[in-house]
Design a protein around this motif. Structure first.
Motif, PDB file in Angstrom:
ATOM      1  N   LEU A 110       0.879  -1.165   0.000  1.00 30.65           N
ATOM      2  CA  LEU A 110       0.000   0.000   0.000  1.00 30.65           C
ATOM      3  C   LEU A 110       0.915   1.213   0.000  1.00 30.65           C
ATOM      4  CD1 LEU A 110      -3.044   0.764   0.347  1.00 30.65           C
ATOM      5  CD2 LEU A 110      -2.628   0.793   2.787  1.00 30.65           C
ATOM      6  N   TYR A 111       0.675   2.167  -0.905  1.00 33.84           N
ATOM      7  CA  TYR A 111       1.596   3.294  -1.013  1.00 33.84           C
ATOM      8  C   TYR A 111       0.887   4.531  -1.570  1.00 33.84           C
ATOM      9  CZ  TYR A 111       1.780   1.497  -5.804  1.00 33.84           C
ATOM     10  OH  TYR A 111       1.448   1.040  -7.045  1.00 33.84           O
ATOM     11  N   PHE A 112       1.541   5.674  -1.409  1.00 35.85           N
ATOM     12  CA  PHE A 112       1.094   6.922  -2.027  1.00 35.85           C
ATOM     13  C   PHE A 112       1.881   7.117  -3.310  1.00 35.85           C
ATOM     14  CE2 PHE A 112      -0.168   8.058   2.330  1.00 35.85           C
ATOM     15  CZ  PHE A 112      -1.432   8.573   2.083  1.00 35.85           C
ATOM     16  N   ARG A 113       1.199   7.377  -4.398  1.00 39.55           N
ATOM     17  CA  ARG A 113       1.853   7.732  -5.651  1.00 39.55           C
ATOM     18  C   ARG A 113       1.318   9.103  -6.045  1.00 39.55           C
ATOM     19  NH1 ARG A 113       2.225   3.746 -10.353  1.00 39.55           N
ATOM     20  NH2 ARG A 113       4.434   3.812  -9.991  1.00 39.55           N
ATOM     21  N   ASP A 114       2.170  10.093  -6.020  1.00 39.68           N
ATOM     22  CA  ASP A 114       1.801  11.473  -6.334  1.00 39.68           C
ATOM     23  C   ASP A 114       0.579  11.922  -5.536  1.00 39.68           C
ATOM     24  OD1 ASP A 114       3.909  11.704  -8.137  1.00 39.68           O
ATOM     25  OD2 ASP A 114       2.715  10.887  -9.775  1.00 39.68           O
ATOM     26  N   GLY A 115       0.538  11.583  -4.256  1.00 36.76           N
ATOM     27  CA  GLY A 115      -0.541  12.025  -3.379  1.00 36.76           C
ATOM     28  C   GLY A 115      -1.779  11.158  -3.375  1.00 36.76           C
ATOM     29  N   LYS A 116      -1.832  10.137  -4.218  1.00 37.02           N
ATOM     30  CA  LYS A 116      -3.002   9.244  -4.289  1.00 37.02           C
ATOM     31  C   LYS A 116      -2.646   7.899  -3.668  1.00 37.02           C
ATOM     32  CE  LYS A 116      -5.443  11.822  -7.422  1.00 37.02           C
ATOM     33  NZ  LYS A 116      -4.773  13.079  -7.256  1.00 37.02           N
ATOM     34  N   VAL A 117      -3.585   7.313  -2.934  1.00 39.14           N
ATOM     35  CA  VAL A 117      -3.348   6.008  -2.325  1.00 39.14           C
ATOM     36  C   VAL A 117      -3.531   4.923  -3.379  1.00 39.14           C
ATOM     37  CG1 VAL A 117      -4.107   4.374  -0.560  1.00 39.14           C
ATOM     38  CG2 VAL A 117      -4.144   6.814  -0.079  1.00 39.14           C
ATOM     39  N   LYS A 118      -2.544   4.061  -3.492  1.00 37.32           N
ATOM     40  CA  LYS A 118      -2.573   2.959  -4.450  1.00 37.32           C
ATOM     41  C   LYS A 118      -2.292   1.656  -3.722  1.00 37.32           C
ATOM     42  CE  LYS A 118      -2.916   5.686  -8.053  1.00 37.32           C
ATOM     43  NZ  LYS A 118      -4.095   5.704  -8.899  1.00 37.32           N
ATOM     44  N   LEU A 119      -2.818   0.569  -4.284  1.00 44.25           N
ATOM     45  CA  LEU A 119      -2.614  -0.761  -3.729  1.00 44.25           C
ATOM     46  C   LEU A 119      -2.064  -1.646  -4.834  1.00 44.25           C
ATOM     47  CD1 LEU A 119      -3.267  -2.607  -1.194  1.00 44.25           C
ATOM     48  CD2 LEU A 119      -5.291  -3.268  -2.452  1.00 44.25           C
ATOM     49  N   GLU A 120      -0.963  -2.341  -4.562  1.00 46.74           N
ATOM     50  CA  GLU A 120      -0.413  -3.275  -5.529  1.00 46.74           C
ATOM     51  C   GLU A 120      -0.997  -4.651  -5.227  1.00 46.74           C
ATOM     52  OE1 GLU A 120       3.825  -4.738  -7.426  1.00 46.74           O
ATOM     53  OE2 GLU A 120       3.823  -3.748  -5.478  1.00 46.74           O
ATOM     54  N   LEU A 121      -1.776  -5.160  -6.179  1.00 42.27           N
ATOM     55  CA  LEU A 121      -2.407  -6.471  -6.049  1.00 42.27           C
ATOM     56  C   LEU A 121      -1.615  -7.486  -6.850  1.00 42.27           C
ATOM     57  CD1 LEU A 121      -6.247  -5.993  -6.562  1.00 42.27           C
ATOM     58  CD2 LEU A 121      -5.109  -6.831  -4.542  1.00 42.27           C
ATOM     59  N   ALA A 122      -1.578  -8.710  -6.347  1.00 44.17           N
ATOM     60  CA  ALA A 122      -0.892  -9.778  -7.070  1.00 44.17           C
ATOM     61  C   ALA A 122      -1.868 -10.897  -7.364  1.00 44.17           C
ATOM     62  CB  ALA A 122       0.261 -10.308  -6.246  1.00 44.17           C
ATOM     63  N   LEU A 123      -1.786 -11.405  -8.570  1.00 44.01           N
ATOM     64  CA  LEU A 123      -2.491 -12.629  -8.919  1.00 44.01           C
ATOM     65  C   LEU A 123      -1.557 -13.749  -8.464  1.00 44.01           C
ATOM     66  CD1 LEU A 123      -4.955 -13.786 -10.413  1.00 44.01           C
ATOM     67  CD2 LEU A 123      -3.516 -13.917 -12.434  1.00 44.01           C
ATOM     68  N   ALA A 124      -2.001 -14.535  -7.489  1.00 44.12           N
ATOM     69  CA  ALA A 124      -1.093 -15.478  -6.842  1.00 44.12           C
ATOM     70  C   ALA A 124      -1.707 -16.856  -6.726  1.00 44.12           C
ATOM     71  CB  ALA A 124      -0.734 -14.954  -5.458  1.00 44.12           C
ATOM     72  N   LYS A 125      -0.830 -17.833  -6.579  1.00 44.21           N
ATOM     73  CA  LYS A 125      -1.244 -19.209  -6.367  1.00 44.21           C
ATOM     74  C   LYS A 125      -0.560 -19.699  -5.095  1.00 44.21           C
ATOM     75  CE  LYS A 125      -2.206 -23.255  -9.039  1.00 44.21           C
ATOM     76  NZ  LYS A 125      -2.505 -23.638 -10.383  1.00 44.21           N
ATOM     77  N   GLY A 126      -1.307 -20.350  -4.219  1.00 42.59           N
ATOM     78  CA  GLY A 126      -0.781 -20.775  -2.924  1.00 42.59           C
ATOM     79  C   GLY A 126       0.345 -21.781  -3.032  1.00 42.59           C
ATOM     80  N   LYS A 127       1.323 -21.653  -2.129  1.00 47.69           N
ATOM     81  CA  LYS A 127       2.427 -22.601  -2.061  1.00 47.69           C
ATOM     82  C   LYS A 127       2.059 -23.726  -1.096  1.00 47.69           C
ATOM     83  CE  LYS A 127       6.385 -19.528  -2.748  1.00 47.69           C
ATOM     84  NZ  LYS A 127       7.630 -19.028  -2.130  1.00 47.69           N
ATOM     85  N   HIS A 128       2.589 -24.907  -1.389  1.00 43.81           N
ATOM     86  CA  HIS A 128       2.473 -26.027  -0.467  1.00 43.81           C
ATOM     87  C   HIS A 128       3.633 -25.957   0.524  1.00 43.81           C
ATOM     88  CE1 HIS A 128      -0.752 -27.876  -2.698  1.00 43.81           C
ATOM     89  NE2 HIS A 128      -0.070 -27.698  -3.825  1.00 43.81           N
ATOM     90  N   GLN A 129       3.582 -26.741   1.576  1.00 44.41           N
ATOM     91  CA  GLN A 129       4.608 -26.704   2.613  1.00 44.41           C
ATOM     92  C   GLN A 129       5.997 -26.988   2.048  1.00 44.41           C
ATOM     93  OE1 GLN A 129       3.881 -25.707   5.744  1.00 44.41           O
ATOM     94  NE2 GLN A 129       6.071 -25.681   6.128  1.00 44.41           N
ATOM     95  N   HIS A 130       6.117 -27.972   1.142  1.00 46.68           N
ATOM     96  CA  HIS A 130       7.436 -28.296   0.587  1.00 46.68           C
ATOM     97  C   HIS A 130       7.967 -27.154  -0.274  1.00 46.68           C
ATOM     98  CE1 HIS A 130       5.845 -29.320  -3.442  1.00 46.68           C
ATOM     99  NE2 HIS A 130       4.802 -29.795  -2.776  1.00 46.68           N
ATOM    100  N   ASP A 131       7.079 -26.403  -0.937  1.00 46.72           N
ATOM    101  CA  ASP A 131       7.515 -25.242  -1.723  1.00 46.72           C
ATOM    102  C   ASP A 131       8.078 -24.164  -0.814  1.00 46.72           C
ATOM    103  OD1 ASP A 131       6.697 -26.368  -4.133  1.00 46.72           O
ATOM    104  OD2 ASP A 131       4.648 -25.602  -3.893  1.00 46.72           O
ATOM    105  N   LYS A 132       7.445 -23.957   0.336  1.00 41.56           N
ATOM    106  CA  LYS A 132       7.916 -22.948   1.295  1.00 41.56           C
ATOM    107  C   LYS A 132       9.296 -23.318   1.820  1.00 41.56           C
ATOM    108  CE  LYS A 132       3.253 -21.890   2.826  1.00 41.56           C
ATOM    109  NZ  LYS A 132       2.320 -21.931   3.942  1.00 41.56           N
ATOM    110  N   ARG A 133       9.478 -24.609   2.142  1.00 36.75           N
ATOM    111  CA  ARG A 133      10.783 -25.056   2.639  1.00 36.75           C
ATOM    112  C   ARG A 133      11.854 -24.891   1.566  1.00 36.75           C
ATOM    113  NH1 ARG A 133       7.749 -29.367   5.340  1.00 36.75           N
ATOM    114  NH2 ARG A 133       8.047 -30.659   3.500  1.00 36.75           N
ATOM    115  N   ASP A 134      11.487 -25.178   0.316  1.00 33.24           N
ATOM    116  CA  ASP A 134      12.413 -25.036  -0.798  1.00 33.24           C
ATOM    117  C   ASP A 134      12.832 -23.575  -0.970  1.00 33.24           C
ATOM    118  OD1 ASP A 134      13.857 -26.174  -2.981  1.00 33.24           O
ATOM    119  OD2 ASP A 134      12.385 -25.257  -4.338  1.00 33.24           O
ATOM    120  N   THR A 135      11.876 -22.658  -0.835  1.00 35.49           N
ATOM    121  CA  THR A 135      12.168 -21.225  -0.950  1.00 35.49           C
ATOM    122  C   THR A 135      13.124 -20.786   0.155  1.00 35.49           C
ATOM    123  OG1 THR A 135       9.979 -20.861  -1.893  1.00 35.49           O
ATOM    124  CG2 THR A 135      11.132 -18.931  -1.052  1.00 35.49           C
TER     125      THR A 135
END
Length: 153
Positions: A110-135
């Motif tokens: 969440l940030y201000f860009r030139d005085g306006k509040v903006k939100l950066e949204l991500a299109l995401a897919k959930g990680k499994h436990q083994h993916d988290k450990r790998d990261t």
């Protein structure tokens, strides 16, 4: 050409750990005056927030913006559902990907860009436990390599 002035209010660091980030979008927000004043003081939390598409519009849920301490009356509800402002073609694109592939919309920052509040949204897919450990393992290995490289010089 002038560079955009960006002031970060809050980041969702947990999102990069919990999800694979596939695409990013920027959205404006419909806010009340006391919410903007509170955001200027940096009083926001993205920790458990998520976005949903309902009737062709995008809404953010569980975004905590603390009440403005100097408001005498008419302060906002900290966890109210807020509408996000995006182009219709972006919303249609998101809607299609979320429904067919099992993705979710996660706010990254969440940030201000030139005085306006903006939100950066991500299109995401959930990680499994083994993916988290790998990261975590990859990050630790990278840190060790950087440390060795630094010691070598």
């Amino acid at each position: 050409m002038a560079k955009d002035h960006i002031k970060i209010i809050a980041e969702n660091r947990k999102a990069r750990h919990e999800y694979f980030i596939e695409d990013r979008f920027e959205a404006g927000m419909v806010l009340k005056g006391t919410e903007v004043k509170s955001l200027r003081q940096g009083r926001a939390n993205l920790k458990d927030s998520y976005a949903r598409i309902k009737k062709g519009e995008v809404y953010i849920h569980q975004l905590h913006i603390s009440p403005y301490p100097f408001a005498y009356y008419d302060n906002h509800d900290p966890l109210r559902v807020r509408k996000l402002l995006m182009h219709k073609h972006e919303i249609k694109q998101l809607y299609g990907k979320i429904n067919e592939r099992g993705h979710t919309l996660v706010p990254l920052r969440l940030y201000f860009r030139d005085g306006k509040v903006k939100l950066e949204l991500a299109l995401a897919k959930g990680k499994h436990q083994h993916d988290k450990r790998d990261t975590i393992r990859r990050r630790d290995e990278q840190r060790d390599l950087e440390r060795q490289r630094k010691d070598y010089k």
